[in-house]
Design a protein around this motif. Structure first.
Motif, PDB file in Angstrom:
ATOM      1  N   LYS A   1       0.814  -1.216   0.000  1.00 13.84           N
ATOM      2  CA  LYS A   1       0.000   0.000   0.000  1.00 13.84           C
ATOM      3  C   LYS A   1       0.849   1.269   0.000  1.00 13.84           C
ATOM      4  N   SER A   2       2.183   1.100   0.036  1.00 12.52           N
ATOM      5  CA  SER A   2       3.059   2.274  -0.058  1.00 12.52           C
ATOM      6  C   SER A   2       3.519   2.527  -1.496  1.00 12.52           C
ATOM      7  N   SER A   3       2.984   1.759  -2.461  1.00 14.78           N
ATOM      8  CA  SER A   3       3.294   2.006  -3.869  1.00 14.78           C
ATOM      9  C   SER A   3       2.896   3.432  -4.232  1.00 14.78           C
ATOM     10  N   ARG A   4       3.668   4.041  -5.108  1.00 15.18           N
ATOM     11  CA  ARG A   4       3.414   5.430  -5.473  1.00 15.18           C
ATOM     12  C   ARG A   4       2.547   5.479  -6.733  1.00 15.18           C
TER      13      ARG A   4
ATOM     14  N   LYS B   1      -1.307   4.853   0.179  1.00 14.14           N
ATOM     15  CA  LYS B   1      -0.887   6.016   0.970  1.00 14.14           C
ATOM     16  C   LYS B   1      -0.273   7.154   0.165  1.00 14.14           C
ATOM     17  N   TYR B   2       0.187   6.874  -1.064  1.00 10.96           N
ATOM     18  CA  TYR B   2       0.866   7.907  -1.851  1.00 10.96           C
ATOM     19  C   TYR B   2       0.192   8.038  -3.216  1.00 10.96           C
TER      20      TYR B   2
ATOM     21  N   ASN C   1       9.130   8.051 -10.712  1.00 11.77           N
ATOM     22  CA  ASN C   1       8.851   7.859  -9.280  1.00 11.77           C
ATOM     23  C   ASN C   1       7.688   6.902  -9.034  1.00 11.77           C
ATOM     24  N   TYR C   2       6.916   6.596 -10.083  1.00 12.55           N
ATOM     25  CA  TYR C   2       5.622   5.960  -9.855  1.00 12.55           C
ATOM     26  C   TYR C   2       5.570   4.479 -10.231  1.00 12.55           C
ATOM     27  N   ASP C   3       4.769   3.750  -9.448  1.00  8.64           N
ATOM     28  CA  ASP C   3       4.530   2.324  -9.674  1.00  8.64           C
ATOM     29  C   ASP C   3       3.231   2.093 -10.444  1.00  8.64           C
ATOM     30  N   LEU C   4       2.331   3.079 -10.401  1.00  7.91           N
ATOM     31  CA  LEU C   4       1.070   3.032 -11.146  1.00  7.91           C
ATOM     32  C   LEU C   4       0.753   4.430 -11.641  1.00  7.91           C
ATOM     33  N   ILE C   5       0.456   4.548 -12.931  1.00  4.34           N
ATOM     34  CA  ILE C   5       0.044   5.825 -13.523  1.00  4.34           C
ATOM     35  C   ILE C   5      -1.316   5.601 -14.180  1.00  4.34           C
TER      36      ILE C   5
END
Length: 281
Positions: free
Chosen positions: A122-125, A148-149, A187-191
């Motif tokens: 849940k800390s994935s950006r 969370k992010y 920076n992101y894991d999901l866009i």
């Protein structure tokens, strides 16, 4: 007798909702019908809704341009519809009309079906592109799921700031300037792309260059015409994983059907069938 479901909106003569819900009725072995109830701009909305109530239907979907306009005619709306500010599903519960918004849950289910492991951290950006109604639903769904992010970028900063007000106490959200966001994509894991940029007939357009995203990032576009947008093609070229918009359409419909009937219909091969239908249009 069987269930009676309809779709209201304008224009809706090419909607895929009747096909989807007829599949659900068959799969669940429930007797019923799903039809289009088009309300033209020159019609009296109040009279049309009164006629719908007289028909004693079991439930209906709402699409543009009536997702906000329907709210005063309902007896209740659930928390998601209240927060998102729009209703796309209404159930007749013992004579009371109760409104829901299934977009957020539909998105979450569609993403989880494709990439279940994403939900373990849940800390994935996450970055959401856009700040319209769809973005609002997706943001609220991701917040509710405990991520969370979650950052937002949009041309109009004020709209993005309004969405960020939906965050939970432990949600961290930054509003990024649209003209600068391409610098931070790694920076992101999901866009998640929620705007209409790249939709037919302007399918040669994309919101911005995807050259800087990291390999393995999940890139999602809620547009489903075309299924493979320029945005997703560029993401794949850089080694990203992709998530197609037509699956969100299916899963939000699945949740609506569940609200109406209490039955969660397995989608099985419906995503492939829907893809073939869309590609033939």
């Amino acid at each position: 007798m069987g269930y009676k479901f309809v779709l209201i909106g304008y224009p809706i003569d090419h909607s895929l909702s009747p096909w989807i819900h007829k599949q659900f009725l068959e799969k669940s072995k429930i007797q019923g019908s799903y039809s289009i109830y088009e309300i033209e701009p020159d019609d009296s909305f109040q009279d049309k809704i009164a006629a719908l109530k007289d028909n004693e239907i079991n439930g209906f979907n709402v699409t543009a341009p009536y997702k906000q306009r329907i709210i005063p005619f309902l007896d209740e709306i659930d928390r998601s519809a209240e927060v998102i500010g729009a209703v796309n599903t209404v159930v007749n519960q013992d004579g009371k009309w109760i409104g829901y918004n299934t977009d957020g849950m539909g998105y979450l289910r569609s993403l989880k079906s494709k990439y279940p492991s994403f939900y373990t951290d849940k800390s994935s950006r996450i970055l959401i592109i856009g700040a319209g109604g769809a973005a609002r639903g997706v943001y609220y769904g991701l917040v509710s799921e405990g991520f969370k992010y979650i950052d937002i970028t949009n041309r109009t900063v004020e709209n993005a700031t309004e969405i960020a007000k939906l965050k939970a106490e432990d949600t961290n959200t930054s509003i990024l300037p649209f003209h600068e966001v391409a610098k931070y994509l790694d920076n992101y894991d999901l866009i998640v792309q929620t705007t209409s940029v790249g939709m037919k007939p302007s399918s040669d357009r994309s919101v911005f260059s995807m050259d800087t995203i990291k390999a393995g990032c999940i890139v999602s576009d809620i547009i489903y015409q075309p299924i493979e947008t320029k945005f997703l093609k560029e993401a794949q070229r850089t080694g990203a994983l992709v998530h197609f918009g037509h699956t969100m359409l299916l899963y939000q419909a699945q949740y609506a059907f569940e609200i109406w009937t209490g039955k969660k219909v397995p989608l099985e091969s419906m995503d492939h069938q829907l893809k073939l239908i869309l590609e033939g249009r």
